[in-house]
Design an enzyme around this catalytic site. Sequence first.
Site, short mmCIF file in Angstrom:
data_model
loop_
_atom_site.label_atom_id
_atom_site.label_comp_id
_atom_site.label_asym_id
_atom_site.label_seq_id
_atom_site.Cartn_x
_atom_site.Cartn_y
_atom_site.Cartn_z
N ASP A 8 0.79 -1.35 0.39
CA ASP A 8 0.06 0.17 -0.20
C ASP A 8 0.90 1.29 -0.01
OD1 ASP A 8 -1.65 -2.21 0.66
OD2 ASP A 8 -2.93 -0.84 1.71
N GLU A 39 -4.37 2.07 -2.78
CA GLU A 39 -5.59 2.55 -2.27
C GLU A 39 -5.62 3.84 -1.32
OE1 GLU A 39 -7.80 0.46 0.80
OE2 GLU A 39 -6.06 0.27 1.97
N ASN A 40 -4.42 3.94 -0.86
CA ASN A 40 -3.89 5.20 -0.18
C ASN A 40 -3.01 6.09 -0.67
OD1 ASN A 40 -3.58 2.35 1.72
ND2 ASN A 40 -5.28 3.85 2.46
N ASN A 67 -10.35 -1.32 0.50
CA ASN A 67 -11.67 -0.48 0.97
C ASN A 67 -11.70 0.81 0.76
OD1 ASN A 67 -9.28 -1.20 2.80
ND2 ASN A 67 -10.55 0.01 4.38
N HIS A 68 -10.31 1.49 0.49
CA HIS A 68 -10.39 2.98 0.27
C HIS A 68 -10.51 3.37 -1.28
CE1 HIS A 68 -9.36 4.56 4.16
NE2 HIS A 68 -8.86 3.40 4.41
N HIS A 151 -6.86 -8.26 -0.23
CA HIS A 151 -6.97 -7.06 0.78
C HIS A 151 -7.77 -7.17 1.90
CE1 HIS A 151 -5.88 -2.69 1.14
NE2 HIS A 151 -7.17 -2.65 1.71
N HIS A 176 -3.45 -4.29 3.16
CA HIS A 176 -4.27 -3.71 4.08
C HIS A 176 -3.92 -3.34 5.33
CE1 HIS A 176 -7.98 -2.15 5.92
NE2 HIS A 176 -8.06 -3.31 6.78
N HIS A 178 -0.78 -2.59 6.40
CA HIS A 178 0.24 -1.81 6.42
C HIS A 178 1.42 -2.22 7.14
CE1 HIS A 178 -2.05 1.87 4.62
NE2 HIS A 178 -2.74 0.90 4.26
FE LIG Z 1 -4.08 0.34 2.84
FE LIG Z 2 -7.25 -1.16 3.16
#
Ligand SMILES: [Fe+2]
Ligand SMILES: [Fe+2]
Lengths: 259, 259, 259, 259
Positions: A8, A39-40, A67-68, A151, A176, A178
């Site tokens: 990520d 996603e981030n 999810n983001h 994820h 996910h 991190h």
């Molecule tokens: Fe993430």
């Molecule tokens: Fe996530």
Amino acid sequence: MRLLFIGDIVGRPGRRALKENLPGLQRELDIDFVVANGENAAGGNGITREVARELLASGIDVITMGNHVWDHKEIFDLIEQEKRILRPANYPPGVPGAGFCVYETGHKGRIAVLNLAGRVFMSELDCPFRKADQLLAQLEGITRVILVDFHAEATSEKMAMGWYLAGRVSAVCGTHTHVQTADERILPGGTAYITDVGMTGPRDSVIGVKKELVLGKFLTQLPRRFEVASGPYQFNAVVIDIDDETGEAREVRRIQNFE
Amino acid sequence: MRLLFIGDIVGRPGRRALKENLPGLQRELDIDFVVANGENAAGGNGITREVARELLASGIDVITMGNHVWDHKEIFDLIEQEKRILRPANYPPGVPGAGFCVYETGHKGRIAVLNLAGRVFMSELDCPFRKADQLLAQLEGITRVILVDFHAEATSEKMAMGWYLAGRVSAVCGTHTHVQTADERILPGGTAYITDVGMTGPRDSVIGVKKELVLGKFLTQLPRRFEVASGPYQFNAVVIDIDDETGEAREVRRIQNFE
Amino acid sequence: MRLLFIGDIVGRPGRRALKENLPGLQRELDIDFVVANGENAAGGNGITREVARELLASGIDVITMGNHVWDHKEIFDLIEQEKRILRPANYPPGVPGAGFCVYETGHKGRIAVLNLAGRVFMSELDCPFRKADQLLAQLEGITRVILVDFHAEATSEKMAMGWYLAGRVSAVCGTHTHVQTADERILPGGTAYITDVGMTGPRDSVIGVKKELVLGKFLTQLPRRFEVASGPYQFNAVVIDIDDETGEAREVRRIQNFE
Amino acid sequence: MRLLFIGDIVGRPGRRALKENLPGLQRELDIDFVVANGENAAGGNGITREVARELLASGIDVITMGNHVWDHKEIFDLIEQEKRILRPANYPPGVPGAGFCVYETGHKGRIAVLNLAGRVFMSELDCPFRKADQLLAQLEGITRVILVDFHAEATSEKMAMGWYLAGRVSAVCGTHTHVQTADERILPGGTAYITDVGMTGPRDSVIGVKKELVLGKFLTQLPRRFEVASGPYQFNAVVIDIDDETGEAREVRRIQNFE
Ligand SMILES: [Fe+2]
Ligand SMILES: [Fe+2]
Ligand SMILES: [Fe+2]
Ligand SMILES: [Fe+2]
Ligand SMILES: [Fe+2]
Ligand SMILES: [Fe+2]
Ligand SMILES: [Fe+2]
Ligand SMILES: [Fe+2]
């Protein structure tokens, strides 16, 4: 085929880490294909058109999400237009974007990338295990080189997915949490597995976020607007060697670079 | 002082791993004190009097626990009698057992061991951060060598605890996810940190459980009686070097042994 | 003393319901004191200075809150200045505002109002049961007329609180689910109890929100910006008769008015 | 057609309530068909062959279940043999038993009963909304009299299901929280709706369980073996009048009988 999967990417520090590390790794390790979870990437939450362009220009071939994924509104159009961005495949039918795609790597042949999301401690998506079955059936005869970004939060769901797909895909890379895990291995049947590839972002942080904000949240239970931490980065990834013909992984190796 | 912290010991394979690895490590690494999380030591769930005796006889000085602490009824008496078994300190007042204790290591002086549990995705305990403050106040003037087992699910809560206690304790070792993380480091102020020490138990499993059972659960959502997997073990631990005077950690190193 | 407790006021339709119903009820039922949960009064999320002024001007004596208390930034100042707004008492120490207060009703004497929040399926607050014990100890000798708004999700936690406080407070009124329950009763010892008082807001909605938005969320799992529904309102409340001397509740009656 | 739907029957007190109330209600109200949720009928957890026989002999035509369906092992055979017991339809394919069935009521024609379970704060089942679509498509042309037991925790998910099926089924009856809600109504299109029918079981309890045990759990966070409370019962149900031809509900009325 040698694959690089990057954990990520969080905000500006993550993108800086990418630009300072990817070219060198590509040269030294002779990487054929680069996948990164993005996603981030935009300010810690989701991705924008501009940030996506920046990541793809930096050498990433495919961006997976989690999810983001929907945090920025422009993703709804972007994900329909840009085949190099995937969102978890187990969203309900009709949701914008795609959860898997087959790409040409050049002389090394095709690679399929699948993005799936877990449900334990997360949201109410379709079963990721049955969704994997469906997608693998569609890939039959197209390519045996298959990379899965799973994820998910719970280590149990992630390891279960590893065993479920062992011998059926080339790699299951968890994302996910991190935090990179130290359990990389080749599962029976030639599937590279790691519970979490980790984070490419600011090191002195709580999973990418300014630690003061997260601590404030835990101590007071008051809502906090989280911001990406600054300071030195960490670059987290795995390198996977895959047999182009059989799709079997031969080796998986963790990478951690620090600023 | 050189400390060995062993990740969640799961069932018979975990205990076998312990007996086959600990004596050698103690000899080679000149370990002064051994702490292990034993919440899954008896058949994967909790601990019994007999298993506790076995672990302590194998060379463990202190057993920490987690959310599985109460799985066997005999723990309620046992934990009142045996000072070398701790349960998370942030259970409400009045709960049997203790969540921290000070031990004599011999000529290296005293060490305090604290056991705390997280709340995110877990149960409704008292705030582990404020509980840590209280316990550290009690340790003032008694010893500066302090080890914390933070038994928690979410990486964010664990890293937040690491930063919260940085410079105030010798080490924060995460447990519970049964997967070792690769983020061991010395935080500013001399606090050794790792998000999760991992699992000492059957390797070809889903966090210690027979993989067929866990997969059956995920695929059908039917309840399954989980059983500890058999087969070769993994031994997961960290070695931490601590300055006896200042309590500062100088080095933390991950250990993974396989059968 | 006759008390009116009004269930979560949601947005404009809820405030309209308040203004169209409260004066008539006060006249007809000879109400001495009015408490309302206002956590969704401003556009469905939290409360503002202006909306608080509007509610208090409409005849509400005390506004209780819940998990939405901090949704608007101005609450942080407001709740320090305005003693007639309470937030759950079991937030950690140091959080702005108060979780209970004693008010003069005039010739009927004093009433204490306590606001507590549940933890099951909600956030990681301090134990609401032990917090209730602490607050009741502080009220000793001050007043026996005590109303508790227990803002919680799980019916088990709410009923447990009812039994825990039975005979110790005048009333335990549940809030948060936005659906009035039909289990109002006087528990032994003279404590009025209802699992949930319900919602004062738009009737043709999903707990106050436009139904199309909520359905879209459930069907796609995509994030939706929720908006308060329009259309006819419902007014949900309970009337409680309390003995001014003993603090015992003699009767509890549900109210449902519809536009 | 006049339908009686009985809320979760809990243990012995619930079965006694059933036997003491059902015959009278059937006589007085001229009931054509009786459905009851039986997920807690055997000692509070699940159902056994003997208890199922008892319920069916007491006048229940169809037993629906919920998250406790698999608590007793014998359900796995029983649910395959006994068409009058349903489990939530949105379990994954291949799970024993059926989630819906069509029954003959005699001269009033056919009725379909559907059992669905929610996912919010519950387990990872298939989407109950899309599953409802599938089942309703299968019922096309077979009967328009359709009763849905939606076994779910969150009021939002339950009301969303009510609106989703409004005008498509005769009734959506919520179960699982064990507290009857006071929001019964006929939704547009002729669908009877109630968020929760409530519990048929011991009244002086926490949702059926001995209150001391539940309070002990909340106060100590120690595991407790829950036991069904004793003492006087409550009988919770709804009566629904349905047009046999169109399947439209004309009236829904709550029933609460106390011992
Ligand atoms: Fe993430
Ligand atoms: Fe996530
Ligand atoms: Fe464990
Ligand atoms: Fe654990
Ligand atoms: Fe609310
Ligand atoms: Fe709320
Ligand atoms: Fe139930
Ligand atoms: Fe249930």
